[in-house]
Design a protein around this motif. Structure first.
Motif, PDB file in Angstrom:
ATOM      1  N   LEU A   1      40.456  37.451  51.498  1.00 25.12           N
ATOM      2  CA  LEU A   1      39.369  37.226  52.459  1.00 25.12           C
ATOM      3  C   LEU A   1      39.819  36.469  53.707  1.00 25.12           C
ATOM      4  O   LEU A   1      39.071  36.377  54.680  1.00 25.12           O
ATOM      5  N   TYR A   2      41.050  35.927  53.705  1.00 28.30           N
ATOM      6  CA  TYR A   2      41.598  35.321  54.934  1.00 28.30           C
ATOM      7  C   TYR A   2      42.154  36.395  55.871  1.00 28.30           C
ATOM      8  O   TYR A   2      42.396  36.135  57.041  1.00 28.30           O
ATOM      9  N   ALA A   3      42.394  37.604  55.323  1.00 25.65           N
ATOM     10  CA  ALA A   3      43.008  38.677  56.111  1.00 25.65           C
ATOM     11  C   ALA A   3      41.948  39.397  56.943  1.00 25.65           C
ATOM     12  O   ALA A   3      40.753  39.080  56.868  1.00 25.65           O
ATOM     13  N   ASN A   4      42.377  40.382  57.731  1.00 24.23           N
ATOM     14  CA  ASN A   4      41.450  41.069  58.640  1.00 24.23           C
ATOM     15  C   ASN A   4      40.608  42.100  57.880  1.00 24.23           C
ATOM     16  O   ASN A   4      40.967  42.514  56.770  1.00 24.23           O
ATOM     17  N   PRO A   5      39.466  42.528  58.454  1.00 28.25           N
ATOM     18  CA  PRO A   5      38.557  43.455  57.762  1.00 28.25           C
ATOM     19  C   PRO A   5      39.224  44.732  57.264  1.00 28.25           C
ATOM     20  O   PRO A   5      38.905  45.202  56.165  1.00 28.25           O
ATOM     21  N   THR A   6      40.174  45.296  58.014  1.00 26.80           N
ATOM     22  CA  THR A   6      40.837  46.522  57.559  1.00 26.80           C
ATOM     23  C   THR A   6      41.629  46.255  56.278  1.00 26.80           C
ATOM     24  O   THR A   6      41.611  47.055  55.337  1.00 26.80           O
ATOM     25  N   ALA A   7      42.301  45.133  56.246  1.00 24.99           N
ATOM     26  CA  ALA A   7      43.081  44.779  55.053  1.00 24.99           C
ATOM     27  C   ALA A   7      42.156  44.502  53.864  1.00 24.99           C
ATOM     28  O   ALA A   7      42.471  44.857  52.724  1.00 24.99           O
ATOM     29  N   ILE A   8      41.025  43.872  54.114  1.00 28.41           N
ATOM     30  CA  ILE A   8      40.071  43.580  53.027  1.00 28.41           C
ATOM     31  C   ILE A   8      39.562  44.904  52.434  1.00 28.41           C
ATOM     32  O   ILE A   8      39.556  45.087  51.206  1.00 28.41           O
ATOM     33  N   ARG A   9      39.185  45.841  53.312  1.00 32.99           N
ATOM     34  CA  ARG A   9      38.688  47.137  52.819  1.00 32.99           C
ATOM     35  C   ARG A   9      39.770  47.899  52.043  1.00 32.99           C
ATOM     36  O   ARG A   9      39.489  48.531  51.017  1.00 32.99           O
ATOM     37  N   ALA A  10      40.996  47.803  52.502  1.00 31.73           N
ATOM     38  CA  ALA A  10      42.087  48.503  51.816  1.00 31.73           C
ATOM     39  C   ALA A  10      42.293  47.935  50.414  1.00 31.73           C
ATOM     40  O   ALA A  10      42.556  48.674  49.459  1.00 31.73           O
ATOM     41  N   GLU A  11      42.156  46.642  50.288  1.00 34.85           N
ATOM     42  CA  GLU A  11      42.346  46.022  48.971  1.00 34.85           C
ATOM     43  C   GLU A  11      41.181  46.358  48.033  1.00 34.85           C
ATOM     44  O   GLU A  11      41.387  46.613  46.847  1.00 34.85           O
ATOM     45  N   VAL A  12      39.965  46.390  48.563  1.00 37.90           N
ATOM     46  CA  VAL A  12      38.810  46.827  47.755  1.00 37.90           C
ATOM     47  C   VAL A  12      39.037  48.269  47.282  1.00 37.90           C
ATOM     48  O   VAL A  12      38.853  48.587  46.097  1.00 37.90           O
ATOM     49  N   ALA A  13      39.478  49.147  48.210  1.00 31.62           N
ATOM     50  CA  ALA A  13      39.710  50.560  47.868  1.00 31.62           C
ATOM     51  C   ALA A  13      40.776  50.672  46.780  1.00 31.62           C
ATOM     52  O   ALA A  13      40.645  51.463  45.838  1.00 31.62           O
ATOM     53  N   ARG A  14      41.825  49.869  46.899  1.00 31.77           N
ATOM     54  CA  ARG A  14      42.913  49.931  45.912  1.00 31.77           C
ATOM     55  C   ARG A  14      42.408  49.541  44.522  1.00 31.77           C
ATOM     56  O   ARG A  14      42.698  50.211  43.518  1.00 31.77           O
ATOM     57  N   ILE A  15      41.624  48.480  44.428  1.00 34.00           N
ATOM     58  CA  ILE A  15      41.150  48.018  43.114  1.00 34.00           C
ATOM     59  C   ILE A  15      40.152  49.025  42.525  1.00 34.00           C
ATOM     60  O   ILE A  15      40.199  49.320  41.325  1.00 34.00           O
ATOM     61  N   LEU A  16      39.268  49.584  43.369  1.00 33.84           N
ATOM     62  CA  LEU A  16      38.330  50.611  42.869  1.00 33.84           C
ATOM     63  C   LEU A  16      39.091  51.812  42.323  1.00 33.84           C
ATOM     64  O   LEU A  16      38.743  52.370  41.288  1.00 33.84           O
ATOM     65  N   GLU A  17      40.153  52.197  43.034  1.00 33.89           N
ATOM     66  CA  GLU A  17      40.954  53.343  42.592  1.00 33.89           C
ATOM     67  C   GLU A  17      41.668  53.008  41.286  1.00 33.89           C
ATOM     68  O   GLU A  17      41.766  53.852  40.383  1.00 33.89           O
ATOM     69  N   ARG A  18      42.146  51.794  41.164  1.00 32.98           N
ATOM     70  CA  ARG A  18      42.825  51.387  39.918  1.00 32.98           C
ATOM     71  C   ARG A  18      41.841  51.414  38.739  1.00 32.98           C
ATOM     72  O   ARG A  18      42.215  51.826  37.650  1.00 32.98           O
ATOM     73  N   TYR A  19      40.594  50.964  38.941  1.00 39.84           N
ATOM     74  CA  TYR A  19      39.636  51.022  37.826  1.00 39.84           C
ATOM     75  C   TYR A  19      39.324  52.483  37.512  1.00 39.84           C
ATOM     76  O   TYR A  19      39.290  52.887  36.361  1.00 39.84           O
ATOM     77  N   GLY A  20      39.070  53.262  38.540  1.00 35.21           N
ATOM     78  CA  GLY A  20      38.822  54.693  38.333  1.00 35.21           C
ATOM     79  C   GLY A  20      37.353  55.015  38.150  1.00 35.21           C
ATOM     80  O   GLY A  20      36.479  54.224  38.487  1.00 35.21           O
TER      81      GLY A  20
END
Ligand SMILES: Cc1c2[nH]c(c1CCC(=O)O)Cc1[nH]c(c(CCC(=O)O)c1C)Cc1[nH]c(c(CCC(=O)O)c1C)Cc1[nH]c(c(C)c1CCC(=O)O)C2
Length: 354
Positions: free
Chosen positions: A297-316
């Motif tokens: 959450l200290y990073a920029n909005p694009t990086a935050i969204r990318a990390e959310v997308a990565r975790i959602l993809e990992r859960y499946g």
């Protein structure tokens, strides 16, 4: 009681279908919000805020007024139990919690009372009732407690600790004394959580913040054993619904299989675990909550969204995931970044449901 308007948090915990992945944040009511700092100033200090049901309700609702969160969490602290046992909790400004009385001998442990939640922690139950009334069915309310081991570390150290020198010395010098303390805490936590459920908490979370500091053997004997006893003693049906129980051991990734046997509905994951791996290991037994590194959450909005997308993809695909941070949100986070995070979870998760 009013019907729930948004129950996707409870549905995901029970692995029932949801439209999008629900999300809340540990410490969502806290110092990163200017309106929280204003309410705390109005109360005078942190404990006065916890002890005033109207103000505790006000700060509980603040993050829900800003963001489309899927759950509210009672505003309180895990250290209310040791305070009710007579240890005299206080917070020096800018520092962590401190106790006036510290537990160091078997006689200290024998003298500890088991608090009566409605009598000795009535301000917490009043806060739960006030919040439920004011929520008016918007989202479910989460109650919580510390784990016996986590509470014991604060009581023996007299406050926060980096190395748990005194509490671990007691564990190895006099394991029976530590067991006596943990046994009293387990009884206290069980009746405290049951009182929160009867007052209106619709799910409960046990915060085992310091279980991860223990050896494998000590974790099982001194932390997990007592959480399992608590889970076995909790009210699991109330108001015609199941009351889910979430176990969160920070640093507990090694022990997921054993934690999944403790009888809880869900396990909280910190950010050191891969959620796909966790799902493969225990996803048939429990739902999972987590697990983005809060410092993202200290990073920029694009990086935050990318990390959310990565975790959602990992859960499946499918239900059984409640999105959260892997630990509490920190005071320095920009509130706009928390908003980006929460909205990204809803927007990017729709493709994994239905
Ligand atoms: C270990 C622990 C505590 N408290 C808690 C834990 C377990 C979770 C974890 O592992 O972080 C749990 C807790 N503390 C608080 C909540 C409220 C609900 C929420 O929004 O999640 C919850 C669930 C409010 C709080 N509890 C505290 C604050 C900050 C106090 C302030 O307003 O100055 C809040 C919002 C104080 C607190 N309380 C505690 C400490 C160590 C501190 C000081 C920490 C710090 O200064 O960052 C003990």
């Amino acid at each position: 009681m009013t019907a729930l308007k948004n129950d996707r948090f409870l549905r995901a915990l029970l692995k029932q279908p949801v439209d999008v992945t629900p999300v809340w944040m540990m410490r969502q009511a806290g110092r990163y919000l200017p309106e929280y700092r204003a309410s705390r100033a109005k109360a005078g200090d942190f404990m006065s805020l916890c002890m005033n049901p109207e103000l505790a309700c006000e700060v509980t609702l603040q993050p829900l007024d800003r963001y489309p969160l899927d759950a509210a969490i009672l505003f309180s602290d895990i250290l209310t139990i040791p305070d009710a046992m007579g240890l005299g909790l206080y917070f020096e400004t800018g520092e962590g919690p401190r106790f006036k009385k510290v537990i160091s001998t078997p006689a200290d442990i024998a003298a500890l009372p088991i608090p009566d939640p409605e009598k000795d922690l009535g301000y917490v139950m009043d806060a739960v009732r006030t919040i439920r009334r004011e929520l008016n069915g918007r989202v479910p309310l989460i109650g919580f407690s510390g784990s016996p081991w986590t509470l014991a570390t604060y009581m023996v150290e007299g406050g926060s600790s980096k190395d748990f020198r005194k509490s671990k010395a007691m564990l190895y010098d006099n394991p029976q004394a530590m067991h006596d303390l943990l046994d009293k805490l387990a009884q206290s936590v069980t009746s405290y959580l049951n009182a929160q459920i009867l007052a209106g908490a619709q799910a409960v979370q046990i915060f085992d913040s310091w279980g991860g500091s223990l050896s494998d053997a000590a974790y099982r004997e001194f932390s997990l054993f007592y959480m399992e006893r608590i889970v076995a003693g909790l009210i699991r049906q109330h108001e015609g619904r199941e009351v889910p129980v979430i176990l969160f051991t920070k640093g507990g990734g090694l022990w997921l299989e054993s934690m999944a046997e403790a009888g809880a509905t869900a396990l909280g994951l910190d950010w050191t675990c891969d959620i796909r791996n966790a799902r493969a290991r225990v996803g048939d037994k429990v739902a999972l909550q987590g697990n983005m590194d809060p410092t993202v959450l200290y990073a920029n909005p694009t990086a935050i969204r990318a990390e959310v997308a990565r975790i959602l993809e990992r859960y499946g695909h499918g239900s059984g995931h409640v999105f959260n941070l892997g630990h509490g949100i920190t005071p320095e986070v920009d509130p706009a970044h928390a908003g980006v995070f929460i909205e990204a979870v809803h927007e990017l998760s729709a493709q994994y449901h239905g």
